[in-house]
Design an enzyme around this catalytic site. Structure first.
Site, short mmCIF file in Angstrom:
data_model
loop_
_atom_site.label_atom_id
_atom_site.label_comp_id
_atom_site.label_asym_id
_atom_site.label_seq_id
_atom_site.Cartn_x
_atom_site.Cartn_y
_atom_site.Cartn_z
N ASP A 70 0.81 -1.22 0.00
CA ASP A 70 0.00 0.00 0.00
C ASP A 70 0.85 1.27 0.00
O ASP A 70 2.07 1.21 0.15
CB ASP A 70 -0.96 0.00 1.20
CG ASP A 70 -0.29 -0.41 2.51
OD1 ASP A 70 0.95 -0.42 2.57
OD2 ASP A 70 -1.01 -0.72 3.48
N ASN A 139 -7.63 -2.25 14.41
CA ASN A 139 -9.03 -2.61 14.15
C ASN A 139 -9.13 -3.86 13.27
O ASN A 139 -10.18 -4.13 12.71
CB ASN A 139 -9.76 -1.43 13.49
CG ASN A 139 -9.13 -1.01 12.17
OD1 ASN A 139 -8.17 -1.65 11.71
ND2 ASN A 139 -9.65 0.03 11.55
N HIS A 141 -7.34 -4.45 10.51
CA HIS A 141 -7.08 -4.28 9.08
C HIS A 141 -5.77 -4.93 8.66
O HIS A 141 -4.85 -5.10 9.47
CB HIS A 141 -7.18 -2.80 8.65
CG HIS A 141 -6.04 -1.91 9.03
ND1 HIS A 141 -6.23 -0.71 9.68
CD2 HIS A 141 -4.72 -2.00 8.83
CE1 HIS A 141 -5.07 -0.12 9.87
NE2 HIS A 141 -4.13 -0.88 9.36
N GLU A 146 -9.67 -1.72 5.43
CA GLU A 146 -10.34 -1.41 6.68
C GLU A 146 -11.59 -2.28 6.84
O GLU A 146 -12.08 -2.86 5.87
CB GLU A 146 -10.78 0.07 6.65
CG GLU A 146 -9.64 1.07 6.54
CD GLU A 146 -8.93 1.32 7.90
OE1 GLU A 146 -8.87 0.41 8.74
OE2 GLU A 146 -8.44 2.45 8.08
C1 GLP Z 1 -0.72 0.61 8.63
C2 GLP Z 1 -0.28 -0.25 7.45
C3 GLP Z 1 -0.44 -1.72 7.75
C4 GLP Z 1 0.14 -2.03 9.10
C5 GLP Z 1 -0.61 -1.29 10.16
C6 GLP Z 1 -0.13 -1.57 11.56
O1 GLP Z 1 -2.06 0.92 8.61
N1 GLP Z 1 -0.97 0.06 6.24
O2 GLP Z 1 0.19 -2.47 6.72
O3 GLP Z 1 0.06 -3.43 9.34
O4 GLP Z 1 -0.43 0.11 9.90
O5 GLP Z 1 0.96 -0.78 11.85
P1 GLP Z 1 1.94 -0.97 13.05
O6 GLP Z 1 2.80 -2.12 12.68
O7 GLP Z 1 2.71 0.31 13.11
O8 GLP Z 1 1.12 -1.21 14.26
#
Ligand code: GLP
Length: 258
Positions: A70, A139, A141, A146
């Site tokens: 992404d 959440n 995702h 989402e």
């Molecule tokens: C973002 C990314 C995800 C990631 C998520 C969790 O939203 N698009 O790919 O898994 O954050 O992030 P973190 O690892 O900082 O908790």
């Protein structure tokens, strides 16, 4: 579900090293692997371990390709919070991967629909990722898919939920606007990977991890779809696994030595 293997790690460092060992083993057995890569704070330690394995001469990315999940809409690759910048900083600039073999959606494309189609075609051409790394949003995702009424298919533009915007605010300077939209690979594309590793660290995600891996499969918890994938490895540390009992973890924790 027996298609999900659990690797119990002691802490964040251990999780990162075990994840890097899996990627390293993949590169050693197939140097021209297609790696599906993720951003966020969780995989940072894994990338550090991969860089050190590369520096020791244990692995090479020279023949490998990568495809990322992404990118934020509106951020140029030079923006320190863009996912392109993240990947350059944490991996691509530190190892011997050929830059033309690294792929992310272009968040600055004027024609968003055309950019999504371009990424879809690219994913089609590259074929199935040999290994896809995923983190877990608070959440539930995955990538930027989402919670919603249905599981998504291909690359699309999403409006980020307030909770995701808030969760990611910590990476931005004070007063700086956090992007409200992102381009993300769809669930169907993520599920196309041959193997998926889900990295989770910290007690804050413990309930969500347990719900996603053992609860109802629903697009309201996007990561729950992983229960339908034939080969998922969850690498999580002790706090993140706090809601699982021993039977759910199969009683087996294993690690791959490089
Ligand atoms: C973002 C990314 C995800 C990631 C998520 C969790 O939203 N698009 O790919 O898994 O954050 O992030 P973190 O690892 O900082 O908790």
């Amino acid at each position: 579900m027996r298609n999900i293997n659990y690797i119990a790690a002691l802490d964040y460092q251990d999780m990162s090293s075990k994840a890097a060992q899996l990627i390293a083993a993949q590169l050693q057995s197939k140097p021209d692997s297609l790696l599906g890569l993720a951003t966020g704070s969780t995989p940072v330690g894994m990338y550090q371990n991969l860089v050190s394995l590369y520096r020791k001469g244990a692995i090479s990315f020279d023949q490998a390709s990568s495809v990322n999940l992404d990118e934020y809409v509106g951020l140029q690759g030079e923006h320190p919070q863009s996912y392109r910048y993240f990947m350059q900083q944490h991996l691509f600039d530190q190892v011997d991967i050929q830059l033309h073999n690294t792929h992310l959606p272009d968040g600055t494309a004027e024609d968003v629909a055309a950019e999504c189609s371009r990424y879809d075609r690219l994913i089609e051409e590259l074929g199935r990722a040999d290994i896809q790394v995923l983190g877990l949003g608070h959440n539930g995702h995955i990538a930027f898919n989402e919670p919603s009424q249905s599981f998504s298919g291909n690359t699309h533009c999403v409006a980020l939920t307030d909770s995701t915007i808030e969760a990611n605010r910590r990476f931005f300077k004070q007063g700086e606007q956090v992007p409200s939209h992102a381009l993300t690979m769809g669930i169907k594309q993520i599920m196309g990977a041959r193997q998926i590793i889900l990295l989770v660290s910290g007690g804050q995600k413990a309930q969500m991890l347990h719900r996603a891996m053992t609860g109802e499969i629903t697009p309201m918890v996007p990561a729950s779809v992983l229960q339908l994938h034939p080969c998922v490895t969850v690498i999580a540390d002790t706090p993140a696994l706090a809601c699982f009992d021993k039977e759910e973890l199969d009683g087996e924790a294993y690690a791959v030595e490089v």
